[in-house]
Design an enzyme around this catalytic site. Structure first.
Site, PDB file in Angstrom:
ATOM      1  N   THR A  13      45.821  40.965  27.956  1.00  0.00           N
ATOM      2  CA  THR A  13      45.671  40.114  29.140  1.00  0.00           C
ATOM      3  C   THR A  13      44.242  40.169  29.683  1.00  0.00           C
ATOM      4  O   THR A  13      43.558  39.146  29.805  1.00  0.00           O
ATOM      5  CB  THR A  13      46.653  40.575  30.247  1.00  0.00           C
ATOM      6  OG1 THR A  13      47.981  40.515  29.725  1.00  0.00           O
ATOM      7  CG2 THR A  13      46.555  39.693  31.480  1.00  0.00           C
ATOM      8  N   VAL A  14      43.770  41.363  30.005  1.00  0.00           N
ATOM      9  CA  VAL A  14      42.459  41.478  30.665  1.00  0.00           C
ATOM     10  C   VAL A  14      41.320  41.375  29.646  1.00  0.00           C
ATOM     11  O   VAL A  14      40.280  40.759  29.929  1.00  0.00           O
ATOM     12  CB  VAL A  14      42.364  42.806  31.456  1.00  0.00           C
ATOM     13  CG1 VAL A  14      41.038  42.884  32.201  1.00  0.00           C
ATOM     14  CG2 VAL A  14      43.520  42.923  32.441  1.00  0.00           C
ATOM     15  N   LYS A 105      42.836  52.036  35.944  1.00  0.00           N
ATOM     16  CA  LYS A 105      42.920  52.896  37.134  1.00  0.00           C
ATOM     17  C   LYS A 105      43.565  54.240  36.828  1.00  0.00           C
ATOM     18  O   LYS A 105      43.225  55.252  37.461  1.00  0.00           O
ATOM     19  CB  LYS A 105      43.660  52.200  38.282  1.00  0.00           C
ATOM     20  CG  LYS A 105      44.986  51.560  37.921  1.00  0.00           C
ATOM     21  CD  LYS A 105      44.760  50.160  37.396  1.00  0.00           C
ATOM     22  CE  LYS A 105      45.979  49.637  36.709  1.00  0.00           C
ATOM     23  NZ  LYS A 105      46.238  48.250  36.986  1.00  0.00           N
ATOM     24  N   GLY A 134      42.473  44.102  41.427  1.00  0.00           N
ATOM     25  CA  GLY A 134      42.124  42.965  40.565  1.00  0.00           C
ATOM     26  C   GLY A 134      40.772  42.354  40.877  1.00  0.00           C
ATOM     27  O   GLY A 134      39.739  42.988  40.701  1.00  0.00           O
ATOM     28  N   ASP A 201      51.174  53.107  40.008  1.00  0.00           N
ATOM     29  CA  ASP A 201      49.957  52.297  39.875  1.00  0.00           C
ATOM     30  C   ASP A 201      49.215  52.223  41.216  1.00  0.00           C
ATOM     31  O   ASP A 201      47.991  52.401  41.274  1.00  0.00           O
ATOM     32  CB  ASP A 201      50.339  50.886  39.391  1.00  0.00           C
ATOM     33  CG  ASP A 201      49.129  49.980  39.270  1.00  0.00           C
ATOM     34  OD1 ASP A 201      48.344  50.166  38.325  1.00  0.00           O
ATOM     35  OD2 ASP A 201      48.963  49.095  40.124  1.00  0.00           O
ATOM     36  N   LYS A 205      45.434  53.704  42.329  1.00  0.00           N
ATOM     37  CA  LYS A 205      44.393  52.928  43.018  1.00  0.00           C
ATOM     38  C   LYS A 205      44.015  53.584  44.353  1.00  0.00           C
ATOM     39  O   LYS A 205      42.839  53.631  44.709  1.00  0.00           O
ATOM     40  CB  LYS A 205      44.897  51.498  43.238  1.00  0.00           C
ATOM     41  CG  LYS A 205      45.028  50.719  41.923  1.00  0.00           C
ATOM     42  CD  LYS A 205      45.861  49.464  42.113  1.00  0.00           C
ATOM     43  CE  LYS A 205      45.931  48.646  40.833  1.00  0.00           C
ATOM     44  NZ  LYS A 205      46.983  47.621  40.888  1.00  0.00           N
TER      45      LYS A 205
HETATM   46  P1  NDP Z   1      47.650  44.541  27.484  1.00  0.00           P
HETATM   47  O1  NDP Z   1      48.828  45.317  27.060  1.00  0.00           O
HETATM   48  O2  NDP Z   1      47.804  43.085  27.714  1.00  0.00           O
HETATM   49  O3  NDP Z   1      46.460  44.750  26.429  1.00  0.00           O
HETATM   50  C1  NDP Z   1      46.183  45.981  25.838  1.00  0.00           C
HETATM   51  C2  NDP Z   1      45.303  45.767  24.629  1.00  0.00           C
HETATM   52  O4  NDP Z   1      44.999  47.023  24.053  1.00  0.00           O
HETATM   53  C3  NDP Z   1      45.931  44.913  23.528  1.00  0.00           C
HETATM   54  O5  NDP Z   1      44.977  44.072  22.938  1.00  0.00           O
HETATM   55  C4  NDP Z   1      46.452  45.932  22.521  1.00  0.00           C
HETATM   56  O6  NDP Z   1      46.406  45.440  21.183  1.00  0.00           O
HETATM   57  C5  NDP Z   1      45.426  47.059  22.687  1.00  0.00           C
HETATM   58  N1  NDP Z   1      46.060  48.365  22.489  1.00  0.00           N
HETATM   59  C6  NDP Z   1      47.146  48.843  23.119  1.00  0.00           C
HETATM   60  N2  NDP Z   1      47.434  50.081  22.682  1.00  0.00           N
HETATM   61  C7  NDP Z   1      46.515  50.386  21.759  1.00  0.00           C
HETATM   62  C8  NDP Z   1      46.284  51.503  20.924  1.00  0.00           C
HETATM   63  N3  NDP Z   1      47.083  52.584  20.960  1.00  0.00           N
HETATM   64  N4  NDP Z   1      45.237  51.487  20.069  1.00  0.00           N
HETATM   65  C9  NDP Z   1      44.427  50.416  20.032  1.00  0.00           C
HETATM   66  N5  NDP Z   1      44.581  49.309  20.794  1.00  0.00           N
HETATM   67  C10 NDP Z   1      45.622  49.294  21.637  1.00  0.00           C
HETATM   68  O7  NDP Z   1      47.099  45.268  28.800  1.00  0.00           O
HETATM   69  P2  NDP Z   1      46.309  44.630  30.026  1.00  0.00           P
HETATM   70  O8  NDP Z   1      45.219  43.756  29.525  1.00  0.00           O
HETATM   71  O9  NDP Z   1      47.279  44.085  30.997  1.00  0.00           O
HETATM   72  O10 NDP Z   1      45.702  45.946  30.704  1.00  0.00           O
HETATM   73  C11 NDP Z   1      44.555  46.582  30.191  1.00  0.00           C
HETATM   74  C12 NDP Z   1      44.020  47.553  31.238  1.00  0.00           C
HETATM   75  O11 NDP Z   1      43.660  46.809  32.409  1.00  0.00           O
HETATM   76  C13 NDP Z   1      45.044  48.590  31.714  1.00  0.00           C
HETATM   77  O12 NDP Z   1      44.362  49.789  32.004  1.00  0.00           O
HETATM   78  C14 NDP Z   1      45.597  47.973  33.002  1.00  0.00           C
HETATM   79  O13 NDP Z   1      46.090  48.941  33.893  1.00  0.00           O
HETATM   80  C15 NDP Z   1      44.350  47.326  33.537  1.00  0.00           C
HETATM   81  N6  NDP Z   1      44.563  46.239  34.473  1.00  0.00           N
HETATM   82  C16 NDP Z   1      45.430  45.219  34.165  1.00  0.00           C
HETATM   83  C17 NDP Z   1      45.567  44.143  35.019  1.00  0.00           C
HETATM   84  C18 NDP Z   1      46.489  43.013  34.728  1.00  0.00           C
HETATM   85  O14 NDP Z   1      46.631  42.120  35.582  1.00  0.00           O
HETATM   86  N7  NDP Z   1      47.143  42.980  33.570  1.00  0.00           N
HETATM   87  C19 NDP Z   1      44.793  44.065  36.265  1.00  0.00           C
HETATM   88  C20 NDP Z   1      43.895  45.190  36.490  1.00  0.00           C
HETATM   89  C21 NDP Z   1      43.796  46.224  35.620  1.00  0.00           C
HETATM   90  P3  NDP Z   1      47.411  44.265  20.716  1.00  0.00           P
HETATM   91  O15 NDP Z   1      47.044  43.076  21.548  1.00  0.00           O
HETATM   92  O16 NDP Z   1      47.118  44.029  19.285  1.00  0.00           O
HETATM   93  O17 NDP Z   1      48.782  44.762  21.014  1.00  0.00           O
HETATM   94  N1  HSE Z   2      50.050  46.108  37.258  1.00  0.00           N
HETATM   95  C1  HSE Z   2      48.980  45.973  38.181  1.00  0.00           C
HETATM   96  C2  HSE Z   2      49.474  45.232  39.406  1.00  0.00           C
HETATM   97  C3  HSE Z   2      47.827  45.243  37.558  1.00  0.00           C
HETATM   98  O1  HSE Z   2      50.508  44.575  39.325  1.00  0.00           O
HETATM   99  O2  HSE Z   2      48.818  45.305  40.445  1.00  0.00           O
HETATM  100  C4  HSE Z   2      46.612  45.162  38.446  1.00  0.00           C
HETATM  101  O3  HSE Z   2      46.036  46.412  38.631  1.00  0.00           O
END
Ligand code: NDP
Ligand code: HSE
Length: 436
Positions: A13-14, A105, A134, A201, A205
């Site tokens: 996602t991010v 975080k 965010g 979570d 934060k």
């Molecule tokens: P996702 O699950 O969408 O993405 C995680 C990514 O990391 C994927 O591309 C995945 O690969 C890869 N991945 C996961 N596990 C492994 C591993 N063991 N080895 C190698 N690659 C791996 O997570 P988000 O983008 O939602 O979140 C990422 C970070 O951002 C987290 O720390 C989250 O807390 C933080 N965050 C998220 C927000 C949100 O709105 N989603 C907002 C603010 C912070 P693949 O795609 O191939 O599975």
């Molecule tokens: N899971 C978190 C939330 C993502 O819903 O706020 C943003 O940090």
């Protein structure tokens, strides 16, 4: 034109959102920075999955360690999540002389102090604006914009998933699990969504915000943490009838007796701005002794809002790459030598008002028994509400809103009243904050 190369660990996602913002806004970013910022490499688990960004010019790898070893990566962006593999990768990237940006975080709250020291030792930047709230620039606001203040209070809706669930339940009467599933589909929820609904979570934060606000080490294990999973719709409704909204808040408050660090569902008078922050939106109220109250509002989760903060950090790093980046703005805004321990209150020392719901037998004399106990403990009552019995039911709900008291006093009252034969269910205890 000079070119800065980015390696992204995780293109979910991010990660994909961040690559997309860098691609879509490349021209504007070049105008701001005077150089090109290009994603050269990224790591994922599944090379065949569809990605929400253009991967045609990115070297796609399955080994994240390969990304941090590359000479053509200047800045590593960690967007995998979790605090184990991510920590190993970030530490190694810094050892390799790479600047690091993360939205993680859990990583910062659990290992921030060690990571800050490691970044300083290797003279690299370590940025985490996207880790809290965010797209809201709350890290920059606390570290820089409010640097002239003594921070008295930080109180925020800092979990988008939880706020989305509470809003949908209240406004549309939707089922908790159903809304949580939608939050997962929309990319708001953590990989393990219990982190969202159990308050973990938000606690990560708040740990970070407290470190930045008060110049203390990361104190995750000293936080009081309650989530929203036990919240019942009837309490949301009763609170509404009494002029309150229930929000899941992270609160960091400085008092003469120590810091209050707590994360829990909270009743807020419905006329307060923060009570009207709905859906995935977040808001953080910061009170400084000079500025008074400030309120910072924006999307708290989701691909592009979070990417906005990630890319802002990348821009900061690029701008500072010719300077002593580790010291330009210290990690918490305080000099490392000035980070000091402060007393943090125990749960029973917390002072606030309380919402208490008793399920009691509908018989004469119960109300006076309840009221007498509050009077005996010198707890003043702000409001009382009693419901009519439902057809076929023998119990009614009696709700008290207290004036400010200590958690210890309320617990003493509850241990006595909770044991009365007329009280038919565990008492619901929620905290109330007026933010005068
Ligand atoms: P996702 O699950 O969408 O993405 C995680 C990514 O990391 C994927 O591309 C995945 O690969 C890869 N991945 C996961 N596990 C492994 C591993 N063991 N080895 C190698 N690659 C791996 O997570 P988000 O983008 O939602 O979140 C990422 C970070 O951002 C987290 O720390 C989250 O807390 C933080 N965050 C998220 C927000 C949100 O709105 N989603 C907002 C603010 C912070 P693949 O795609 O191939 O599975
Ligand atoms: N899971 C978190 C939330 C993502 O819903 O706020 C943003 O940090």
């Amino acid at each position: 034109m000079k070119r800065i190369n980015i390696g992204i660990l995780g293109l979910g996602t991010v990660g994909a959102g961040s690559a997309k913002v860098l691609q879509d806004n490349q021209a504007e970013i070049q105008r701001r920075l005077g150089c090109e910022v290009v994603v050269t490499a990224a790591s994922v688990r599944d090379l065949n999955a569809d990605r929400d960004c253009d991967c045609s010019s990115i070297d796609m790898l399955t080994d994240p360690f390969a990304v941090i070893e590359r000479d053509d990566v200047d800045i590593v962006v960690e967007l995998i999540g979790g605090d184990s593999l991510a920590k190993e990768l970030v530490m190694q990237a810094m050892s390799n002389g790479k600047h690091v940006v993360t939205a993680n975080k859990a990583l910062v709250a659990m290992h921030g102090d060690e990571l800050f020291a490691h970044a300083q030792a290797h003279q690299v930047a370590f940025c985490f604006e996207a880790a809290v709230a965010g797209g809201i620039s709350i890290i920059k606001a606390l570290r820089e914009g409010l640097a002239g203040n003594q921070i008295e209070l930080i109180a925020g809706i800092i979990n988008g998933t939880g706020n989305f669930i509470l809003t949908e339940m209240r406004d549309k009467g939707r089922d908790f699990d159903d809304v949580l599933k939608e939050a997962q589909t929309l990319g708001y929820a953590e990989a393990d969504p219990t982190f969202d609904v159990e308050g973990i979570d938000a606690a990560h934060k708040l740990t970070i915000l407290a470190a930045l606000g008060f110049g203390i080490p990361m104190a995750f294990d000293k936080l009081i943490i309650e989530g929203i999973s036990d919240l019942e719709l009837k309490d949301v409704d009763f609170a509404g009838e009494l002029g309150y909204r229930i929000k899941h808040l992270g609160i960091a408050k400085a008092t003469d007796a120590g810091l209050e660090l707590r994360v829990h569902p909270t009743l807020i008078p419905s006329k307060r701005l923060i009570a009207n922050v709905d859906g995935v939106m977040n808001a953080v109220l910061v009170k400084g002794n000079a500025v008074g109250n400030t309120l910072h509002y924006g999307a708290g989760a989701g691909a592009l809002p979070t990417a906005s903060a990630v890319v802002a950090d990348i821009c900061d790093v690029v701008r500072a790459m010719s300077l002593d980046v580790s010291q330009r703005v210290p990690y918490t805004g305080f000099q490392a030598s000035q980070v000091v321990e402060r007393a943090i209150k125990l749960p029973e020392q917390i002072e606030c008002a309380f919402y208490l719901r008793f399920e009691v037998a509908d018989v004469p004399g119960v109300m006076s028994k309840l009221s007498a106990e509050f009077a005996q403990r010198e707890i003043s009552i702000e409001a009382i509400k009693q419901t009519e019995p439902e057809p076929g039911q023998e119990s009614v709900s009696v709700i008290f809103i207290t004036q400010i008291t200590t958690e210890a006093s309320v617990n003493e009252v509850l241990s006595t009243l909770g044991a009365l034969p007329e009280v038919s269910a565990p008492v619901v205890k929620l905290r109330v904050e007026h933010f005068h």
